[in-house]
Write an enzyme that holds these catalytic residues in place. Sequence first.
Site, PDB file in Angstrom:
ATOM      1  N   GLU A 178      29.347  30.254 -45.967  1.00 56.12           N
ATOM      2  CA  GLU A 178      29.214  30.139 -47.422  1.00 56.12           C
ATOM      3  C   GLU A 178      27.804  30.446 -47.905  1.00 56.12           C
ATOM      4  O   GLU A 178      27.581  30.677 -49.076  1.00 56.12           O
ATOM      5  CB  GLU A 178      29.629  28.754 -47.949  1.00 56.12           C
ATOM      6  CG  GLU A 178      31.090  28.436 -47.750  1.00 56.12           C
ATOM      7  CD  GLU A 178      31.448  27.048 -48.211  1.00 56.12           C
ATOM      8  OE1 GLU A 178      30.543  26.218 -48.408  1.00 56.12           O
ATOM      9  OE2 GLU A 178      32.651  26.799 -48.381  1.00 56.12           O
ATOM     10  N   HIS A 318      35.156  16.518 -41.953  1.00 54.43           N
ATOM     11  CA  HIS A 318      35.966  17.609 -42.505  1.00 54.43           C
ATOM     12  C   HIS A 318      35.470  18.969 -42.040  1.00 54.43           C
ATOM     13  O   HIS A 318      36.180  19.967 -42.181  1.00 54.43           O
ATOM     14  CB  HIS A 318      35.991  17.546 -44.041  1.00 54.43           C
ATOM     15  CG  HIS A 318      34.759  18.066 -44.702  1.00 54.43           C
ATOM     16  ND1 HIS A 318      33.600  17.327 -44.804  1.00 54.43           N
ATOM     17  CD2 HIS A 318      34.487  19.255 -45.284  1.00 54.43           C
ATOM     18  CE1 HIS A 318      32.687  18.041 -45.437  1.00 54.43           C
ATOM     19  NE2 HIS A 318      33.193  19.215 -45.742  1.00 54.43           N
TER      20      HIS A 318
END
Length: 378
Positions: A178, A318
């Site tokens: 990202e 996560h």
Amino acid sequence: MGRTKNTKIRFEGADEDEVAEEVATCSNVDEAIRDESMCDAGNGADADDVTDDITSADYYFDSYSHFGIHEEMLKDVVRTKTYQNVIYQNKFLFKDKIVLDVGAGTGILSLFCAKAGARHVYAVECSHMADMAKEIVETNGFSDVITVLKGKVEEIELPTPKVDVIISEWMGYFLVFENMLETVLYARNKWLVDGGIVLPDKASLYITAIEDSEYKEDKIEFWNKVYGFDMRCIKKKAIMEPLVDTVNQNQIVTDSKLLKTMDISKMSSQEASFTAPFKLVAQRNDYIHALVAYFDVSFTNCHKLMGFSTGPKSRATHWKQTVLYLEDVLTICEGETINGSMTVTPNKKNPRDVDIKLNYSLDGKHCKVSRTQHYKMH
């Protein structure tokens, strides 16, 4: 800060108080790891099939507009409780200070900072979640302390010339997926006062090797023959795409090696691209089907060193781990070594994607191999 469509092993949610106590009492990241012995910018399609004009940079901000991804991150107790503990247990870092929250999302870190006594917090969020963050700030009575600014960090005008603290949860899958780190470094260079601090300030990427025959057979070898038809052309694509998943620590065959440590307070954006050598030593006789990457994060400006790990031996987050399947099945004996290097760079067409080049070799009793593989996270 991410999502995955494939999950091998699901862990039940950890008890929040237990995690809070653990994070608070660990004196260093290594101890935390021993005691336990952080947005999918792609859309699942081959990047070459996606129109270049509509890059995952557009999809990236749109994906963060939905509450679901923020729910996942907020429910990541290791992630969110660590940040909460860092802020609440180190109020001296925030008291009467001006704070910049980069990529604020729902504004949870800004709320923590305001509650810790910050003079003012500027919460910057580019997605439509900024509208929700403004409402959340107002609902909780912090409108006088927190200003939510909707827009890209690189394009907004900050109502103050300098800030004392920059806080951000910028880490993506494989740490750098990202490319939000570049945004944090931009903010640091433009607004951080001399002597100011960045939280977190250290991030380290590690690599290890695993036995994973069952899952590799299911995800990669499946394409060899599908209902009697040869679909190995898809297999070539499948093996190039790293899998974000949870790895059972019992699968680990070798030791772990540090690939790269990033000092967010000092590094340049160019340092996010790197080539690092590694040498993995087998700890038992086994087969190796994949290499696995994970990262640790440290807050070294705290009164006591705090942080967390996303490794297979630590409590699940996560971020899970990033699995890179090998074309070869390596037969390795205890004490033998896999030598290699990994090159990590942002993709030229879309810098939020990551290109990975892996060189590896094994000169063992039962297996001799040397190969270069290319991967792309998108």
